[in-house]
Motif scaffolding. Structure first.
Motif, PDB file in Angstrom:
ATOM      1  N   PHE A  94      22.349   6.401   6.119  1.00  0.00           N
ATOM      2  CA  PHE A  94      22.401   7.777   5.633  1.00  0.00           C
ATOM      3  C   PHE A  94      23.838   8.287   5.689  1.00  0.00           C
ATOM      4  O   PHE A  94      24.717   7.614   6.226  1.00  0.00           O
ATOM      5  CB  PHE A  94      21.485   8.661   6.497  1.00  0.00           C
ATOM      6  CG  PHE A  94      20.046   8.230   6.450  1.00  0.00           C
ATOM      7  CD1 PHE A  94      19.164   8.807   5.555  1.00  0.00           C
ATOM      8  CD2 PHE A  94      19.578   7.238   7.285  1.00  0.00           C
ATOM      9  CE1 PHE A  94      17.845   8.401   5.497  1.00  0.00           C
ATOM     10  CE2 PHE A  94      18.257   6.821   7.249  1.00  0.00           C
ATOM     11  CZ  PHE A  94      17.391   7.404   6.349  1.00  0.00           C
ATOM     12  N   ASP A  95      24.060   9.475   5.176  1.00  0.00           N
ATOM     13  CA  ASP A  95      25.402  10.056   5.198  1.00  0.00           C
ATOM     14  C   ASP A  95      25.876  10.356   6.611  1.00  0.00           C
ATOM     15  O   ASP A  95      27.059  10.236   6.905  1.00  0.00           O
ATOM     16  CB  ASP A  95      25.464  11.336   4.359  1.00  0.00           C
ATOM     17  CG  ASP A  95      25.419  11.052   2.871  1.00  0.00           C
ATOM     18  OD1 ASP A  95      25.748   9.917   2.457  1.00  0.00           O
ATOM     19  OD2 ASP A  95      25.049  11.972   2.119  1.00  0.00           O
ATOM     20  N   ASP A  96      24.944  10.757   7.478  1.00  0.00           N
ATOM     21  CA  ASP A  96      25.336  11.127   8.833  1.00  0.00           C
ATOM     22  C   ASP A  96      24.102  11.110   9.745  1.00  0.00           C
ATOM     23  O   ASP A  96      22.995  10.815   9.303  1.00  0.00           O
ATOM     24  CB  ASP A  96      26.019  12.505   8.854  1.00  0.00           C
ATOM     25  CG  ASP A  96      25.176  13.620   8.236  1.00  0.00           C
ATOM     26  OD1 ASP A  96      23.929  13.555   8.282  1.00  0.00           O
ATOM     27  OD2 ASP A  96      25.769  14.563   7.686  1.00  0.00           O
ATOM     28  N   PHE A  97      24.317  11.421  11.007  1.00  0.00           N
ATOM     29  CA  PHE A  97      23.244  11.420  11.996  1.00  0.00           C
ATOM     30  C   PHE A  97      22.151  12.419  11.646  1.00  0.00           C
ATOM     31  O   PHE A  97      20.960  12.126  11.782  1.00  0.00           O
ATOM     32  CB  PHE A  97      23.814  11.730  13.383  1.00  0.00           C
ATOM     33  CG  PHE A  97      22.747  11.842  14.442  1.00  0.00           C
ATOM     34  CD1 PHE A  97      22.144  10.698  14.962  1.00  0.00           C
ATOM     35  CD2 PHE A  97      22.339  13.076  14.923  1.00  0.00           C
ATOM     36  CE1 PHE A  97      21.150  10.788  15.932  1.00  0.00           C
ATOM     37  CE2 PHE A  97      21.352  13.177  15.888  1.00  0.00           C
ATOM     38  CZ  PHE A  97      20.753  12.033  16.393  1.00  0.00           C
ATOM     39  N   ASN A  98      22.526  13.600  11.186  1.00  0.00           N
ATOM     40  CA  ASN A  98      21.551  14.631  10.852  1.00  0.00           C
ATOM     41  C   ASN A  98      20.573  14.137   9.788  1.00  0.00           C
ATOM     42  O   ASN A  98      19.364  14.342   9.902  1.00  0.00           O
ATOM     43  CB  ASN A  98      22.272  15.902  10.388  1.00  0.00           C
ATOM     44  CG  ASN A  98      21.328  17.063  10.236  1.00  0.00           C
ATOM     45  OD1 ASN A  98      20.493  17.327  11.093  1.00  0.00           O
ATOM     46  ND2 ASN A  98      21.458  17.772   9.121  1.00  0.00           N
ATOM     47  N   GLU A  99      21.084  13.476   8.758  1.00  0.00           N
ATOM     48  CA  GLU A  99      20.217  12.930   7.698  1.00  0.00           C
ATOM     49  C   GLU A  99      19.301  11.850   8.264  1.00  0.00           C
ATOM     50  O   GLU A  99      18.120  11.789   7.937  1.00  0.00           O
ATOM     51  CB  GLU A  99      21.073  12.353   6.578  1.00  0.00           C
ATOM     52  CG  GLU A  99      21.832  13.399   5.811  1.00  0.00           C
ATOM     53  CD  GLU A  99      21.224  13.669   4.453  1.00  0.00           C
ATOM     54  OE1 GLU A  99      20.490  12.808   3.948  1.00  0.00           O
ATOM     55  OE2 GLU A  99      21.490  14.745   3.926  1.00  0.00           O
ATOM     56  N   ALA A 100      19.840  10.972   9.095  1.00  0.00           N
ATOM     57  CA  ALA A 100      19.041   9.892   9.675  1.00  0.00           C
ATOM     58  C   ALA A 100      17.931  10.455  10.560  1.00  0.00           C
ATOM     59  O   ALA A 100      16.775  10.030  10.473  1.00  0.00           O
ATOM     60  CB  ALA A 100      19.938   8.954  10.480  1.00  0.00           C
ATOM     61  N   ASN A 139      17.754   3.950  16.052  1.00  0.00           N
ATOM     62  CA  ASN A 139      18.697   4.790  15.331  1.00  0.00           C
ATOM     63  C   ASN A 139      20.042   4.729  16.036  1.00  0.00           C
ATOM     64  O   ASN A 139      20.123   4.928  17.248  1.00  0.00           O
ATOM     65  CB  ASN A 139      18.178   6.235  15.291  1.00  0.00           C
ATOM     66  CG  ASN A 139      19.241   7.236  14.898  1.00  0.00           C
ATOM     67  OD1 ASN A 139      19.563   8.119  15.684  1.00  0.00           O
ATOM     68  ND2 ASN A 139      19.779   7.122  13.711  1.00  0.00           N
ATOM     69  N   TYR A 172      23.679   6.440  15.074  1.00  0.00           N
ATOM     70  CA  TYR A 172      24.391   7.368  14.209  1.00  0.00           C
ATOM     71  C   TYR A 172      23.684   7.546  12.871  1.00  0.00           C
ATOM     72  O   TYR A 172      22.686   8.245  12.799  1.00  0.00           O
ATOM     73  CB  TYR A 172      25.868   6.976  14.043  1.00  0.00           C
ATOM     74  CG  TYR A 172      26.619   7.986  13.195  1.00  0.00           C
ATOM     75  CD1 TYR A 172      26.704   9.320  13.575  1.00  0.00           C
ATOM     76  CD2 TYR A 172      27.196   7.616  11.991  1.00  0.00           C
ATOM     77  CE1 TYR A 172      27.346  10.256  12.783  1.00  0.00           C
ATOM     78  CE2 TYR A 172      27.851   8.545  11.195  1.00  0.00           C
ATOM     79  CZ  TYR A 172      27.928   9.866  11.598  1.00  0.00           C
ATOM     80  OH  TYR A 172      28.559  10.788  10.810  1.00  0.00           O
ATOM     81  N   ASN A 173      24.162   6.917  11.806  1.00  0.00           N
ATOM     82  CA  ASN A 173      23.578   7.156  10.482  1.00  0.00           C
ATOM     83  C   ASN A 173      22.639   6.026  10.051  1.00  0.00           C
ATOM     84  O   ASN A 173      22.174   6.013   8.926  1.00  0.00           O
ATOM     85  CB  ASN A 173      24.672   7.337   9.433  1.00  0.00           C
ATOM     86  CG  ASN A 173      25.429   6.055   9.145  1.00  0.00           C
ATOM     87  OD1 ASN A 173      25.583   5.205  10.009  1.00  0.00           O
ATOM     88  ND2 ASN A 173      25.925   5.926   7.932  1.00  0.00           N
ATOM     89  N   ARG A 174      22.322   5.107  10.960  1.00  0.00           N
ATOM     90  CA  ARG A 174      21.487   3.966  10.601  1.00  0.00           C
ATOM     91  C   ARG A 174      20.124   4.035  11.294  1.00  0.00           C
ATOM     92  O   ARG A 174      20.032   4.404  12.456  1.00  0.00           O
ATOM     93  CB  ARG A 174      22.181   2.659  10.983  1.00  0.00           C
ATOM     94  CG  ARG A 174      23.471   2.446  10.213  1.00  0.00           C
ATOM     95  CD  ARG A 174      24.145   1.124  10.578  1.00  0.00           C
ATOM     96  NE  ARG A 174      24.205   0.816  12.004  1.00  0.00           N
ATOM     97  CZ  ARG A 174      25.166   1.234  12.825  1.00  0.00           C
ATOM     98  NH1 ARG A 174      26.145   2.004  12.370  1.00  0.00           N
ATOM     99  NH2 ARG A 174      25.157   0.886  14.098  1.00  0.00           N
TER     100      ARG A 174
END
Length: 111
Positions: free
Chosen positions: A35-41, A63, A65-67
């Motif tokens: 994802f773009d960032d942690f919030n999106e993930a 999870n 960070y963004n993965r």
């Protein structure tokens, strides 16, 4: 008790779930997302958690960070079952709503 999928049923499911990979050691299916960032993930994980609760079938996942990495298997069946296939389809549906751009083994989710 939930039945484990036959080899033929597993292969059929994998032809439909093209972004999922079979893990033969665990008789599971896996998929990785970026994802773009942690919030999106984390938002994605929250949406999937709500689906999992409704289906009463919960993924193994991690999870960083963004993965997000997801593994689906049915412990009661000793491997992959129709419950895992249904859960993978539900995750695919959530991805379509979010506009996923699929890549082999890693999916980049658009904002």
């Amino acid at each position: 008790m939930v039945d484990r999928l036959s080899d033929a049923a597993r292969e059929q499911a994998l032809t439909e779930l093209t972004d999922w990979t079979h893990d033969p050691e665990r008789d599971a299916i896996t998929r990785k997302f970026a994802f773009d960032d942690f919030n999106e993930a984390f938002g994605f994980m929250t949406r999937i958690a709500l689906i999992a609760e409704k289906m009463d079938h919960h993924p193994e996942w991690s999870n960083v960070y963004n993965r997000v990495e997801i593994l689906l298997t049915t412990h009661d069946a000793g491997g992959l079952s129709e419950r895992d296939v249904k859960m993978a389809r539900a995750i695919e549906g959530a991805c379509l709503v979010r506009g996923v751009s699929a890549h082999p083994h890693q999916t980049v989710v658009a904002p």
